[in-house]
Design an enzyme around this catalytic site. Structure first.
Site, short mmCIF file in Angstrom:
data_model
loop_
_atom_site.label_atom_id
_atom_site.label_comp_id
_atom_site.label_asym_id
_atom_site.label_seq_id
_atom_site.Cartn_x
_atom_site.Cartn_y
_atom_site.Cartn_z
N ARG A 192 0.85 -1.19 0.00
CA ARG A 192 0.00 0.00 0.00
C ARG A 192 0.88 1.24 0.00
NH1 ARG A 192 -3.31 -2.82 -1.60
NH2 ARG A 192 -5.42 -3.25 -0.84
N ASP A 241 4.70 -0.34 -6.88
CA ASP A 241 3.46 -0.56 -7.64
C ASP A 241 2.33 0.24 -7.01
OD1 ASP A 241 1.96 -2.02 -9.73
OD2 ASP A 241 0.95 -2.97 -8.03
N GLU A 255 -2.12 7.85 -4.98
CA GLU A 255 -2.36 7.29 -6.30
C GLU A 255 -3.78 7.45 -6.81
OE1 GLU A 255 -3.37 2.64 -5.76
OE2 GLU A 255 -1.36 3.16 -5.12
N HIS A 305 -0.27 0.16 -9.81
CA HIS A 305 -1.07 -0.77 -9.00
C HIS A 305 -1.58 -1.94 -9.84
CE1 HIS A 305 -3.27 -0.71 -4.91
NE2 HIS A 305 -3.20 -1.96 -5.35
#
Length: 331
Positions: A209, A233, A238, A270
């Site tokens: 996260r 990622d 985000e 993500h």
């Protein structure tokens, strides 16, 4: 069934009017503003197409009489393998090499990497994903494989993992892979204080996260050379960009814009979960969660209120992690 493309927000939440259930993804934040609207719309069930649930105020949802169900395991292999892919891309400078060759530049200057073999690797969190990542990395023959978790696993110990404190893992690892859940106790666990304790040139990978990493402190570490590479990622802000095509826009997030300029940083949007196998499991489990709710069946995928307990980043309490675990298990 309503299919709504708009991202969930207080402005779009009222589109659920007349619906008894809503189905959300990782960047759909169910905060007080959204949940109060859901309550007025008659929503009784929130279906999460994710394992993580930090984007939902589970306690408030329970107060409003809403049942929350998630997909606890879809493909931990997909996420763990993505962590390794990011790591390999960083240490062997694959994106830079790929771009050169695409332009017919076959020079190899500046592409020197390093062996993972013999390095000290730290796995911060040995849940389902962390353990799989550790098993894969163990195949590289690391010098030491360090792990931190409030609940050590015997299979990891038997494999040779040395469980230690966060301080020891942070200060001794050449490579750190982050796999803890995002909780109040783990927010910015990779921050200014812990980055200062790390080895010079440390490589950090985060597929968990975004809020686990303080992006501004991360950039400071990159500029100073303390951090040798970052594979991520996820990003803490985000929701404004990920899962959207922003190619015709100017990024107004200055930190993200600067991070994208570093040649020792790999950022993906993500997508660690994005495999055929994982998508199938997410769909099937979400549908089953709906059926179970309708039939009044408890499946173990329900989220229950969390009892919040304060702790420092260096000493996550078992009580705090247990509370999150109990919520995740519906206990």
């Amino acid at each position: 069934v309503k299919m709504i493309k708009a991202q969930l927000s207080p402005e779009t939440a009222e589109l659920a009017n007349g619906c008894e259930a809503v189905c959300i993804f990782v960047n759909d934040h169910c905060n007080e503003d959204v949940l109060s609207i859901f309550q007025s719309c008659g929503v009784k069930l929130i279906l999460l197409r994710s394992a993580g649930f930090n984007h939902v105020d589970v306690n408030l949802a329970a107060e409003y009489g809403m049942n929350c169900r998630r997909v606890p395991v879809y493909s931990p292999y997909a996420v763990a393998e993505m962590a390794i892919a990011l790591l390999m891309g960083l240490v062997r400078k694959i994106p830079k090499a790929y771009n050169r060759v695409r332009e017919h530049n076959f020079a190899i200057g500046g592409l020197e990497g390093f062996d993972i073999r013999g390095k000290t690797i730290g796995i911060l969190g040995t849940g389902n994903i962390g353990r799989i990542a550790a098993k894969i990395l163990n195949g590289f023959s690391p010098g030491r494989l360090l792990g931190y978790d409030v609940y050590p696993h015997d299979d990891m110990k038997n494999m040779g993992m040395e469980y230690c404190s966060i301080e020891e893992l942070i200060s001794q690892s050449d490579i750190i892979s982050v796999h803890v859940p995002l909780l109040p106790e783990t927010y910015h666990i990779i921050g200014k204080e812990n980055i200062a304790k790390m080895k010079d040139g440390v490589v950090i990978v985060n597929v968990s996260r975004g809020g686990l990493v303080d992006a501004e402190a991360l950039e400071d570490g990159l500029k100073s050379g303390k951090i040798g590479g970052v594979g991520m990622d996820v990003y803490e802000n985000e929701q404004s960009y990920f899962f959207k095509d922003c190619s015709d826009q100017i990024l107004t997030d200055d930190v993200l814009a600067r991070l994208l300029t570093y040649n020792n940083v790999i950022i993906t949007a993500h997508q660690a979960f994005l495999t055929k196998e994982a998508l199938q499991t997410i769909g099937e489990t979400t549908a089953q969660n709906l059926k179970d709710f309708i039939s009044g069946t408890s499946s173990g995928n329900e989220l229950k209120p969390i009892v919040k307990r304060a702790s420092s980043h260096g000493n996550l309490t078992k009580e705090a992690m247990a509370a999150a675990s109990a919520a995740a298990k519906g206990e």
